[in-house]
Motif scaffolding. Structure first.
Motif, PDB file in Angstrom:
ATOM      1  N   TYR A  71       0.800  -1.113   0.151  1.00  0.00           N
ATOM      2  CA  TYR A  71       0.104   0.104  -0.196  1.00  0.00           C
ATOM      3  C   TYR A  71       0.842   1.185  -0.013  1.00  0.00           C
ATOM      4  CZ  TYR A  71      -3.523  -3.406   1.417  1.00  0.00           C
ATOM      5  OH  TYR A  71      -4.425  -4.409   1.675  1.00  0.00           O
ATOM      6  N   LEU A  72       0.352   2.473  -0.420  1.00  0.00           N
ATOM      7  CA  LEU A  72       0.827   3.692  -0.359  1.00  0.00           C
ATOM      8  C   LEU A  72      -0.360   4.663   0.188  1.00  0.00           C
ATOM      9  CD1 LEU A  72       3.520   5.247  -0.896  1.00  0.00           C
ATOM     10  CD2 LEU A  72       2.452   5.952  -3.173  1.00  0.00           C
ATOM     11  N   GLN A  73      -0.004   5.054   1.397  1.00  0.00           N
ATOM     12  CA  GLN A  73      -1.030   5.855   2.069  1.00  0.00           C
ATOM     13  C   GLN A  73      -0.394   7.408   1.759  1.00  0.00           C
ATOM     14  OE1 GLN A  73      -4.107   5.420   3.738  1.00  0.00           O
ATOM     15  NE2 GLN A  73      -4.409   7.568   3.832  1.00  0.00           N
ATOM     16  N   MET A  74      -1.424   8.132   1.164  1.00  0.00           N
ATOM     17  CA  MET A  74      -0.684   9.554   0.578  1.00  0.00           C
ATOM     18  C   MET A  74      -1.687  10.309   1.630  1.00  0.00           C
ATOM     19  SD  MET A  74      -0.154   8.895  -3.308  1.00  0.00           S
ATOM     20  CE  MET A  74      -1.841   8.855  -3.742  1.00  0.00           C
ATOM     21  N   ASN A  75      -1.000  11.218   2.225  1.00  0.00           N
ATOM     22  CA  ASN A  75      -1.954  12.114   3.062  1.00  0.00           C
ATOM     23  C   ASN A  75      -1.390  13.624   2.637  1.00  0.00           C
ATOM     24  OD1 ASN A  75      -3.182  10.190   4.496  1.00  0.00           O
ATOM     25  ND2 ASN A  75      -1.521  10.120   6.103  1.00  0.00           N
ATOM     26  N   SER A  76      -2.143  14.541   3.086  1.00  0.00           N
ATOM     27  CA  SER A  76      -1.834  15.993   2.937  1.00  0.00           C
ATOM     28  C   SER A  76      -1.247  16.204   1.191  1.00  0.00           C
ATOM     29  CB  SER A  76      -0.381  16.568   3.718  1.00  0.00           C
ATOM     30  OG  SER A  76      -1.033  16.328   5.126  1.00  0.00           O
ATOM     31  N   LEU A  77      -2.202  15.711   0.413  1.00  0.00           N
ATOM     32  CA  LEU A  77      -1.772  15.745  -0.960  1.00  0.00           C
ATOM     33  C   LEU A  77      -1.694  17.149  -1.657  1.00  0.00           C
ATOM     34  CD1 LEU A  77      -3.789  12.670  -2.093  1.00  0.00           C
ATOM     35  CD2 LEU A  77      -1.242  13.011  -2.624  1.00  0.00           C
ATOM     36  N   LYS A  78      -0.798  17.487  -2.374  1.00  0.00           N
ATOM     37  CA  LYS A  78      -0.432  18.552  -3.027  1.00  0.00           C
ATOM     38  C   LYS A  78      -0.880  18.508  -4.300  1.00  0.00           C
ATOM     39  CE  LYS A  78       3.371  19.514   0.507  1.00  0.00           C
ATOM     40  NZ  LYS A  78       4.560  20.000   0.437  1.00  0.00           N
ATOM     41  N   PRO A  79      -1.129  19.672  -5.141  1.00  0.00           N
ATOM     42  CA  PRO A  79      -1.211  19.400  -6.554  1.00  0.00           C
ATOM     43  C   PRO A  79      -0.030  18.965  -7.367  1.00  0.00           C
ATOM     44  CG  PRO A  79      -2.290  21.778  -5.934  1.00  0.00           C
ATOM     45  CD  PRO A  79      -1.522  21.032  -4.637  1.00  0.00           C
TER      46      PRO A  79
END
Length: 123
Positions: free
Chosen positions: A79-87
């Motif tokens: 898995y790749l948990q991606m938080n606080s995503l940016k453009p």
């Protein structure tokens, strides 16, 4: 043998997504597995990788503190948990694997690649 990446989509800046890389024909815990991304007009880059031996991880500076890679051996999935995503995280994300080497990530030239999943982060 196949790597199936999923979980991409459209999310607003600051949001979260979890990508999954499910393997068939491979036992993932025998391999170094990595997530890579390629944005339009840019080169493919390693995002996060996890080793087969001790589960040690690598993360690119641009995602440290925001993205977390993990594996579930019972589900044969990384898995790749991606938080606080940016453009600037907008890209096609790929998973890849390779037998263990001295490198923390699979080699773009010799690794086995799955198809990508598109992540779009809107501002």
């Amino acid at each position: 043998v196949q790597l199936q990446a999923s979980g991409g989509g459209v999310v607003q800046a600051g949001g979260s997504l979890r990508l999954s890389c499910e393997a068939s024909g491979f036992t993932l815990d025998f391999y170094t597995v990595g997530w890579f991304r390629q944005a339009p007009g840019k080169e493919r880059e390693a995002v996060s990788c996890i080793s087969s031996s001790d589960g040690s991880t690598y993360s690119a500076d641009s995602v440290k503190g925001r993205f977390t890679i993990s594996r579930d051996n019972a589900k044969n999935t990384v898995y790749l948990q991606m938080n606080s995503l940016k453009p600037e995280d907008t890209a096609v994300y790929y998973c890849a694997l390779e037998p263990p080497t001295l490198s923390p990530c699979p080699s773009p030239e010799t690794g086995f690649w799955g198809q990508g999943t598109l992540v779009t982060v809107s501002s």
